[in-house]
Design a protein around this motif. Structure first.
Motif, short mmCIF file in Angstrom:
data_model
loop_
_atom_site.label_atom_id
_atom_site.label_comp_id
_atom_site.label_asym_id
_atom_site.label_seq_id
_atom_site.Cartn_x
_atom_site.Cartn_y
_atom_site.Cartn_z
N LEU A 29 3.83 5.62 -5.77
CA LEU A 29 3.72 5.65 -7.22
C LEU A 29 2.63 6.61 -7.68
N VAL A 30 1.50 6.60 -6.97
CA VAL A 30 0.41 7.52 -7.31
C VAL A 30 0.89 8.97 -7.15
N GLN A 31 1.57 9.25 -6.03
CA GLN A 31 2.08 10.61 -5.81
C GLN A 31 3.07 11.01 -6.89
N LEU A 32 3.92 10.09 -7.28
CA LEU A 32 4.92 10.38 -8.30
C LEU A 32 4.25 10.83 -9.60
N TYR A 33 3.33 10.02 -10.10
CA TYR A 33 2.77 10.30 -11.42
C TYR A 33 1.72 11.41 -11.39
N VAL A 34 0.99 11.53 -10.30
CA VAL A 34 0.09 12.68 -10.17
C VAL A 34 0.91 13.97 -10.12
N GLY A 35 2.01 13.95 -9.35
CA GLY A 35 2.86 15.12 -9.24
C GLY A 35 3.47 15.53 -10.57
N LEU A 36 3.97 14.55 -11.31
CA LEU A 36 4.58 14.85 -12.61
C LEU A 36 3.54 15.38 -13.60
N THR A 37 2.35 14.79 -13.58
CA THR A 37 1.29 15.24 -14.48
C THR A 37 0.87 16.67 -14.14
N LEU A 38 0.70 16.95 -12.85
CA LEU A 38 0.33 18.30 -12.44
C LEU A 38 1.43 19.30 -12.75
N TYR A 39 2.68 18.85 -12.67
CA TYR A 39 3.78 19.75 -13.00
C TYR A 39 3.70 20.18 -14.46
N GLY A 40 3.46 19.22 -15.35
CA GLY A 40 3.31 19.56 -16.76
C GLY A 40 2.12 20.47 -17.00
N ALA A 41 1.00 20.19 -16.31
CA ALA A 41 -0.19 21.02 -16.46
C ALA A 41 0.06 22.44 -15.96
N SER A 42 0.77 22.57 -14.85
CA SER A 42 1.05 23.90 -14.30
C SER A 42 1.95 24.70 -15.24
N SER A 43 2.92 24.05 -15.85
CA SER A 43 3.78 24.74 -16.82
C SER A 43 2.98 25.20 -18.03
N ALA A 44 2.01 24.38 -18.44
CA ALA A 44 1.17 24.76 -19.57
C ALA A 44 0.31 25.98 -19.23
N LEU A 45 -0.18 26.07 -18.00
CA LEU A 45 -0.97 27.23 -17.59
C LEU A 45 -0.12 28.51 -17.65
N LEU A 46 1.14 28.39 -17.27
CA LEU A 46 2.03 29.55 -17.34
C LEU A 46 2.26 29.97 -18.79
N THR A 89 0.83 -1.20 0.00
CA THR A 89 0.00 0.00 0.00
C THR A 89 0.86 1.25 0.00
N HIS A 90 1.94 1.21 0.79
CA HIS A 90 2.85 2.35 0.85
C HIS A 90 3.49 2.61 -0.51
N LEU A 91 3.94 1.54 -1.17
CA LEU A 91 4.56 1.67 -2.49
C LEU A 91 3.55 2.20 -3.50
N THR A 92 2.31 1.71 -3.43
CA THR A 92 1.28 2.17 -4.35
C THR A 92 1.03 3.66 -4.17
N ARG A 93 0.98 4.10 -2.92
CA ARG A 93 0.75 5.53 -2.69
C ARG A 93 1.91 6.35 -3.22
N SER A 122 6.60 6.38 7.24
CA SER A 122 7.46 5.23 6.95
C SER A 122 6.62 3.97 6.93
N PRO A 123 6.91 3.06 5.97
CA PRO A 123 6.13 1.82 5.90
C PRO A 123 6.41 0.94 7.11
N ALA A 124 5.39 0.21 7.54
CA ALA A 124 5.57 -0.71 8.66
C ALA A 124 6.58 -1.77 8.29
N GLY A 125 7.48 -2.05 9.20
CA GLY A 125 8.46 -3.09 8.98
C GLY A 125 9.70 -2.64 8.27
N ALA A 126 9.80 -1.33 7.97
CA ALA A 126 11.01 -0.84 7.30
C ALA A 126 12.19 -0.96 8.24
N GLY A 127 13.34 -1.21 7.66
CA GLY A 127 14.53 -1.34 8.47
C GLY A 127 14.95 -0.01 9.04
N VAL A 128 15.69 0.00 10.14
CA VAL A 128 16.15 1.22 10.76
C VAL A 128 17.66 1.23 10.77
#
Length: 239
Positions: A16-33, A10-14, A202-208
């Motif tokens: 990945l979602v943040q990564l691609y949503v962020g990149l898409t919004l970055y391109g959209a924001s540049s287009a608005l400018l 679930t942590h990895l999925t989130r 931090s994901p549960a079970g991550a090493g320290v």
């Protein structure tokens, strides 16, 4: 064990979602400018100048420039992450896609709000993208690589790169204006605000791991190249 695996997935999925949503919004924001026609962010000035010179769409120019910059990582011995490679393609595609949907804007009553929205959205996109921790963008990797190789400060290296980029873009026909100045003043605080907002637990079970003479830190999942959150006032932007 099964519960830990589910949480890690679930942590990895989130991330990945943040990564691609962020990149898409970055391109959209540049287009608005671009549509606001009141000045672009530094690399946007260069991309627009190259578009004026070649006739290629600004999104495709962004992809080409990102790929060329990524090649400069090789002599600097920088290692790209998933976010680095994704940045090269997703931002440019999102930019051209947004420009195809959002037409020309007439009058300051539309252009000024578009400029402000573009800058704020750019800050949110930056927070999403960096907080996902999949590696810096190609242009920021160039900055950090030159910092390491030359021993010069991040501030000096970044300033030198962006002055050269803006000057070149302007000579080629890129747009400078109030939006460029407002972007330069606002993007640091906005990026820091949204980095905190979108920070991932931090994901549960991550090493320290324990740094020498320092506090314990959570180790990132294996197989990824995370980027540390920048210090206040020194946000690394995913351009």
């Amino acid at each position: 064990m099964a519960r830990t695996t589910v949480r890690s997935t679930t942590h990895l999925t989130r991330r990945l979602v943040q990564l691609y949503v962020g990149l898409t919004l970055y391109g959209a924001s540049s287009a608005l400018l671009v549509r606001a026609e009141l000045g672009l962010e530094p690399w946007g000035v260069l991309h627009q100048g190259l578009t004026e010179l070649t006739g290629i769409s600004i999104g495709v120019v962004s992809i080409i420039v990102g790929a060329v910059v990524l090649l400069l990582w090789i002599p600097l011995r920088q290692r790209p992450g998933l976010g680095t490679v994704s940045n090269v393609f997703v931002v440019g595609l999102a930019m051209d896609g947004t420009l195809a949907v959002v037409g020309d804007l007439d009058g300051f009553g539309f252009r000024i709000p578009a400029m402000v929205l573009g800058i704020v959205l750019n800050g949110a996109a930056t927070g999403l993208y960096i907080a996902a921790r999949f590696g810096p963008g190609p242009r920021d990797g160039l900055m950090t690589g030159l910092h390491r190789v030359t021993g010069r400060s991040i501030r000096l290296v970044r300033t030198a790169i962006e002055v050269a980029v803006v000057a070149t873009g302007f000579v080629l026909g890129g747009s400078l204006g109030a939006g460029t100045v407002l972007y330069a003043l606002a993007i640091g605080p906005l990026a820091q605000f949204f980095l905190r907002m979108f920070a991932l637990p931090s994901p549960a079970g991550a090493g320290v791991t324990t740094a020498p003479d320092g506090p314990s830190t959570t180790a990132p999942p294996a197989g990824f190249a995370p980027v540390a959150a920048p210090a206040p006032g020194q946000a690394i932007l995913p351009q």
